[in-house]
Design an enzyme around this catalytic site. Sequence first.
Site, mmCIF file in Angstrom:
data_model
loop_
_atom_site.group_PDB
_atom_site.id
_atom_site.type_symbol
_atom_site.label_atom_id
_atom_site.label_comp_id
_atom_site.label_asym_id
_atom_site.label_seq_id
_atom_site.Cartn_x
_atom_site.Cartn_y
_atom_site.Cartn_z
ATOM 1 N N GLY A 65 70.536 67.763 44.048
ATOM 2 C CA GLY A 65 70.452 69.208 44.247
ATOM 3 C C GLY A 65 70.564 69.984 42.960
ATOM 4 O O GLY A 65 69.732 69.833 42.067
ATOM 5 N N ARG A 118 67.300 60.535 40.648
ATOM 6 C CA ARG A 118 66.691 61.855 40.841
ATOM 7 C C ARG A 118 65.625 62.073 39.773
ATOM 8 O O ARG A 118 65.532 61.326 38.791
ATOM 9 C CB ARG A 118 67.752 62.954 40.728
ATOM 10 C CG ARG A 118 68.462 62.907 39.414
ATOM 11 C CD ARG A 118 69.164 64.181 39.036
ATOM 12 N NE ARG A 118 69.925 63.976 37.805
ATOM 13 C CZ ARG A 118 69.402 63.939 36.592
ATOM 14 N NH1 ARG A 118 68.103 64.113 36.413
ATOM 15 N NH2 ARG A 118 70.172 63.744 35.531
ATOM 16 N N ALA A 158 71.202 73.535 36.370
ATOM 17 C CA ALA A 158 70.246 72.428 36.365
ATOM 18 C C ALA A 158 69.826 72.095 37.793
ATOM 19 O O ALA A 158 70.577 72.331 38.750
ATOM 20 C CB ALA A 158 70.867 71.197 35.706
ATOM 21 N N ILE A 159 68.623 71.532 37.916
ATOM 22 C CA ILE A 159 68.088 71.133 39.215
ATOM 23 C C ILE A 159 67.544 69.714 39.088
ATOM 24 O O ILE A 159 66.813 69.403 38.142
ATOM 25 C CB ILE A 159 66.957 72.072 39.670
ATOM 26 C CG1 ILE A 159 67.476 73.501 39.827
ATOM 27 C CG2 ILE A 159 66.331 71.584 40.985
ATOM 28 C CD1 ILE A 159 66.385 74.522 40.099
ATOM 29 N N GLY A 169 63.917 64.157 36.575
ATOM 30 C CA GLY A 169 64.472 64.798 35.402
ATOM 31 C C GLY A 169 64.991 63.815 34.376
ATOM 32 O O GLY A 169 64.723 62.610 34.437
ATOM 33 N N CYS A 218 68.463 67.667 29.621
ATOM 34 C CA CYS A 218 67.133 67.743 30.231
ATOM 35 C C CYS A 218 66.012 67.570 29.207
ATOM 36 O O CYS A 218 64.892 68.040 29.418
ATOM 37 C CB CYS A 218 66.962 69.039 31.009
ATOM 38 S SG CYS A 218 68.162 69.215 32.342
ATOM 39 N N THR A 238 71.590 64.753 32.175
ATOM 40 C CA THR A 238 72.370 65.956 32.407
ATOM 41 C C THR A 238 73.840 65.590 32.407
ATOM 42 O O THR A 238 74.216 64.421 32.493
ATOM 43 C CB THR A 238 71.980 66.658 33.725
ATOM 44 O OG1 THR A 238 72.555 67.969 33.747
ATOM 45 C CG2 THR A 238 72.462 65.883 34.937
ATOM 46 N N TYR A 239 74.670 66.613 32.275
ATOM 47 C CA TYR A 239 76.127 66.446 32.263
ATOM 48 C C TYR A 239 76.712 67.030 33.537
ATOM 49 O O TYR A 239 76.271 68.077 34.016
ATOM 50 C CB TYR A 239 76.734 67.163 31.054
ATOM 51 C CG TYR A 239 78.232 67.331 31.139
ATOM 52 C CD1 TYR A 239 79.083 66.261 30.879
ATOM 53 C CD2 TYR A 239 78.794 68.554 31.501
ATOM 54 C CE1 TYR A 239 80.463 66.402 30.988
ATOM 55 C CE2 TYR A 239 80.171 68.703 31.600
ATOM 56 C CZ TYR A 239 81.006 67.627 31.342
ATOM 57 O OH TYR A 239 82.363 67.773 31.452
#
Length: 239
Positions: A185, A90, A172-173, A92, A203, A95-96
Amino acid sequence: MATPAPNAAPQGLRQPSISHQSIEWRITDEPVPYPDAVAEMEARVAAIRAGEAPELVWLLEHPPLYTAGTSARAADLLEPSRFPTYESGRGGQYTYHGPGQRVAYVLIDLKRPRAGLEAPDIRGYVCKLEEWLIQTLAQFNVKGERRSGRVGIWVDKGPYGGLTGREDKIAAIGVRVRRWVTLHGVALNVDPDLGHFAGIVPCGISEHGVTSLHALGHLVTMPEVDLALKAAWEDVFEA
């Protein structure tokens, strides 16, 4: 593990699924291993593209793990041995994901016209995801906001007893698009262990923190969040 069939129900799936028009809403109660979720998304995207399965919004939780987006910097993985880390594909950075965080994987065909997305538009789609989260949070009297140059949804800590001007990320996205069908998503912090974020620079942003609905004093349940997500989806994507 074999790739699930496009319509296979992963272990822990609540039945029946919520249906709305051509979109299937799926809720999985048991934490889903990340590789299993990716395999299911890959299979479902192929089926959507082939016209063999409806679009899907899949609500789930993962066991504790980190994921690396396509822009992830190695230096931002501060504790490599703390949890498993997966390359996600994805957009970005790091992230967690973990228990207490509602992950919503959105698998829709951007070529299908819908409110505000009459033509394929990735930037417009991300804007819709942001609005979806903002409207979901508003149902719990939390003001989620966009910030220029920062991905995700942010909360001003001032009204919650924090320092004026201090902003924490609450959602988050991260998306991927394959032949105009979306994968991945959003992730909304309901009541995760916020200490687990310390193993990464979330991020790629070190000057701001992370928060959750519970940390802000809103002791909502995951089913309540799911209902709010469903209601906001209808306003943002189907109105």
